[in-house]
Design an enzyme around this catalytic site. Structure first.
Site, PDB file in Angstrom:
ATOM      1  N   ASP A   1      -2.597  -1.627  -4.827  1.00  0.00           N
ATOM      2  CA  ASP A   1      -1.393  -1.404  -3.814  1.00  0.00           C
ATOM      3  C   ASP A   1      -0.564  -1.722  -3.876  1.00  0.00           C
ATOM      4  O   ASP A   1       0.211  -2.835  -3.923  1.00  0.00           O
ATOM      5  CB  ASP A   1      -2.841  -2.093  -2.946  1.00  0.00           C
ATOM      6  CG  ASP A   1      -2.930  -2.240  -1.472  1.00  0.00           C
ATOM      7  OD1 ASP A   1      -3.412  -1.792  -0.598  1.00  0.00           O
ATOM      8  OD2 ASP A   1      -1.534  -2.464  -1.228  1.00  0.00           O
ATOM      9  N   ILE A   2       0.459  -0.727  -2.697  1.00  0.00           N
ATOM     10  CA  ILE A   2       1.991  -1.112  -2.870  1.00  0.00           C
ATOM     11  C   ILE A   2       1.640  -2.731  -1.655  1.00  0.00           C
ATOM     12  O   ILE A   2       0.753  -2.248  -0.598  1.00  0.00           O
ATOM     13  CB  ILE A   2       2.189  -0.030  -2.347  1.00  0.00           C
ATOM     14  CG1 ILE A   2       2.421   0.663  -3.255  1.00  0.00           C
ATOM     15  CG2 ILE A   2       3.609  -0.577  -1.450  1.00  0.00           C
ATOM     16  CD1 ILE A   2       2.578   2.065  -2.556  1.00  0.00           C
TER      17      ILE A   2
ATOM     18  N   GLU B   1      -2.136   3.921   0.914  1.00  0.00           N
ATOM     19  CA  GLU B   1      -0.801   3.561  -0.403  1.00  0.00           C
ATOM     20  C   GLU B   1      -1.870   2.906  -1.550  1.00  0.00           C
ATOM     21  O   GLU B   1      -1.399   1.377  -2.122  1.00  0.00           O
ATOM     22  CB  GLU B   1       0.235   2.406   0.353  1.00  0.00           C
ATOM     23  CG  GLU B   1       0.055   1.459   1.447  1.00  0.00           C
ATOM     24  CD  GLU B   1      -1.536   0.676   1.260  1.00  0.00           C
ATOM     25  OE1 GLU B   1      -2.631   0.614   1.212  1.00  0.00           O
ATOM     26  OE2 GLU B   1      -1.143  -1.138   1.290  1.00  0.00           O
TER      27      GLU B   1
HETATM   28  P1  GH3 Z   1      -0.649  -5.203   2.072  1.00  0.00           P
HETATM   29  O1  GH3 Z   1       0.371  -6.017   1.184  1.00  0.00           O
HETATM   30  O2  GH3 Z   1      -1.536  -6.360   2.759  1.00  0.00           O
HETATM   31  O3  GH3 Z   1      -0.917  -3.909   1.798  1.00  0.00           O
HETATM   32  O4  GH3 Z   1      -0.010  -4.243   3.186  1.00  0.00           O
HETATM   33  P2  GH3 Z   1       0.668  -3.382   3.284  1.00  0.00           P
HETATM   34  O5  GH3 Z   1       1.227  -3.050   4.744  1.00  0.00           O
HETATM   35  O6  GH3 Z   1       0.982  -2.378   2.431  1.00  0.00           O
HETATM   36  O7  GH3 Z   1      -0.892  -2.614   4.102  1.00  0.00           O
HETATM   37  P3  GH3 Z   1      -1.362  -2.204   5.573  1.00  0.00           P
HETATM   38  O8  GH3 Z   1      -3.175  -1.497   4.861  1.00  0.00           O
HETATM   39  O9  GH3 Z   1      -1.665  -3.051   6.637  1.00  0.00           O
HETATM   40  O10 GH3 Z   1      -0.649  -0.395   5.260  1.00  0.00           O
HETATM   41  C1  GH3 Z   1      -0.476   0.971   4.880  1.00  0.00           C
HETATM   42  C2  GH3 Z   1      -0.099   1.707   5.429  1.00  0.00           C
HETATM   43  O11 GH3 Z   1       0.339   2.573   4.843  1.00  0.00           O
HETATM   44  C3  GH3 Z   1      -0.110   1.693   6.917  1.00  0.00           C
HETATM   45  C4  GH3 Z   1      -0.549   3.577   6.984  1.00  0.00           C
HETATM   46  O12 GH3 Z   1       0.693   3.917   7.914  1.00  0.00           O
HETATM   47  C5  GH3 Z   1       0.615   3.834   4.906  1.00  0.00           C
HETATM   48  N1  GH3 Z   1       0.899   5.001   5.048  1.00  0.00           N
HETATM   49  C6  GH3 Z   1      -1.329   5.701   4.354  1.00  0.00           C
HETATM   50  N2  GH3 Z   1      -1.154   6.494   3.692  1.00  0.00           N
HETATM   51  C7  GH3 Z   1       0.632   7.238   4.236  1.00  0.00           C
HETATM   52  C8  GH3 Z   1       1.271   8.160   3.484  1.00  0.00           C
HETATM   53  O13 GH3 Z   1       0.789   9.430   3.433  1.00  0.00           O
HETATM   54  N3  GH3 Z   1       2.772   8.346   3.751  1.00  0.00           N
HETATM   55  C9  GH3 Z   1       3.035   7.417   4.332  1.00  0.00           C
HETATM   56  N4  GH3 Z   1       4.435   7.726   4.969  1.00  0.00           N
HETATM   57  N5  GH3 Z   1       2.368   5.880   5.114  1.00  0.00           N
HETATM   58  C10 GH3 Z   1       1.384   6.588   4.755  1.00  0.00           C
HETATM   59 MG    MG Z   2      -0.534  -2.686   1.224  1.00  0.00          MG
HETATM   60 MG    MG Z   3      -4.388  -1.382   1.068  1.00  0.00          MG
END
Ligand code: GH3
Ligand code: MG
Ligand code: MG
Ligand code: MG
Length: 307
Positions: free
Chosen positions: A180-181, A223
């Protein structure tokens, strides 16, 4: 693209008549002749044809045996075979059609009829080839994440179920890494969604580039990525994840205008070990729990599930 055609007949005279007739109608670009079933079968294995015209009565391997051999080969089953029957014997024709011939022409053949029948089979073959191609494309699309071109979750779950089953049966370990990023939401918030997308593509390429041919990398969700590593123990999988973690921290996004972006990932690693009974969902859950711990412990780290 020109068609290719295979003529199988023990009579060189008949072969020449067929070729001359089909050539006049410009129905093929390349062709091959064979004097009996076995020679024809070998030719069909070596080269792909769009239609095969095959005599029924031949010394050695006859037309029926040729059909039987062809039917046993998946790669040849879609090539239409037009049987040349010497007699007006209905039973023989029905038997040929039953055994997979697409059509028949009675000898001595009428040139216009032969041309018409070959043309129909070529048209069907072309349509069939196009359908096969678009089906393959559809299958590929339905298994692929459009943004990163990695396998998607659907493909992952199919593959994982098979690999877990194989691992349980063979008692060869299987590892799963859930990645996980870290703080990816911040990347979007700071640099915009487009840079966020570019980051996902870059991480996907990094993962794909580091794997062995029989490993699977998939985009699990937004992510999150999953790696399936067959024949890999917990420690070894942990080392893979650790290497990926370091490589990720070295990625530069200067080209995307995010000069100061330092990207990190967290990973949880779990394995199916010999003797244990788990299913794909258990394995994912274990890796996910380890990943959760990695986040809790401060991110940018790899945590191994406790065995
Ligand atoms: P954590 O370190 O706890 O994982 O924090 P985080 O911010 O990485 O995790 P969180 O689940 O809060 O946020 C994930 C984000 O990924 C939210 C969402 O908008 C973004 N995301 C998901 N799919 C995509 C995509 O296809 N493109 C982009 N640019 N963002 C995306
Ligand atoms: Mg994340
Ligand atoms: Mg996540
Ligand atoms: Mg013959």
């Amino acid at each position: 693209m020109g068609h290719s055609i295979l003529i199988i007949d023990d009579s060189a005279v008949v072969r020449q008549q067929i070729l001359a007739t089909l050539r006049t109608a410009a129905l093929f670009e390349t062709h091959l002749e064979a004097a009996d079933g076995i020679e024809g079968f070998k030719a069909a294995l070596n080269q792909s044809f769009d239609v095969i015209v095959c005599d029924l009565e031949m010394p050695g391997m006859d037309g029926f045996k040729f059909l039987a051999m062809r039917n046993a080969r998946e790669d040849l089953r879609d090539v239409p075979v037009i049987m040349l029957t010497g007699r007006e014997d209905l039973e023989t024709k029905i038997r040929g059609l039953d055994q997979g011939a697409s059509d028949y022409v009675t000898k001595p053949f009428d040139p216009a009829e032969l041309v018409a029948r070959v043309r129909v089979q070529l048209k069907l073959k072309t349509l069939q080839d196009e359908l096969k191609k678009s089906n393959q494309l559809l299958l590929q699309l339905s298994n692929t994440d459009p943004l990163t071109s990695l396998h998607n979750r659907r493909f992952l779950m199919d593959t994982l179920a098979k690999e877990v089953e194989r691992s349980c049966r063979t008692e060869i370990p299987l590892a799963l890494v859930m990645i996980d990023i870290d703080h990816f939401k911040r990347v979007n918030d700071t640099y915009g969604h487009q840079v966020g997308d570019a980051v996902l593509v870059a991480v996907a390429a990094l993962l794909q580039g580091q794997l062995r041919p029989y490993d699977t990398a998939a985009r699990f969700g937004g992510e999150e990525f999953v790696l399936v590593l067959p024949s890999t123990e917990l420690m070894a999988a942990g080392a893979v994840a650790e290497r990926l973690r370091k490589l990720t921290a070295n990625l530069s996004f200067a080209k995307e205008g995010a000069t100061d972006l330092v990207l990190t990932i967290s990973a949880g690693v779990a394995v199916v070990s010999p003797g244990s009974i788990v299913n794909a969902d258990d394995l994912i859950r274990q890796a996910d729990t380890a990943l959760y711990r990695a986040k809790q412990d401060g991110r940018n780290r790899v945590v191994l599930a406790s065995p």
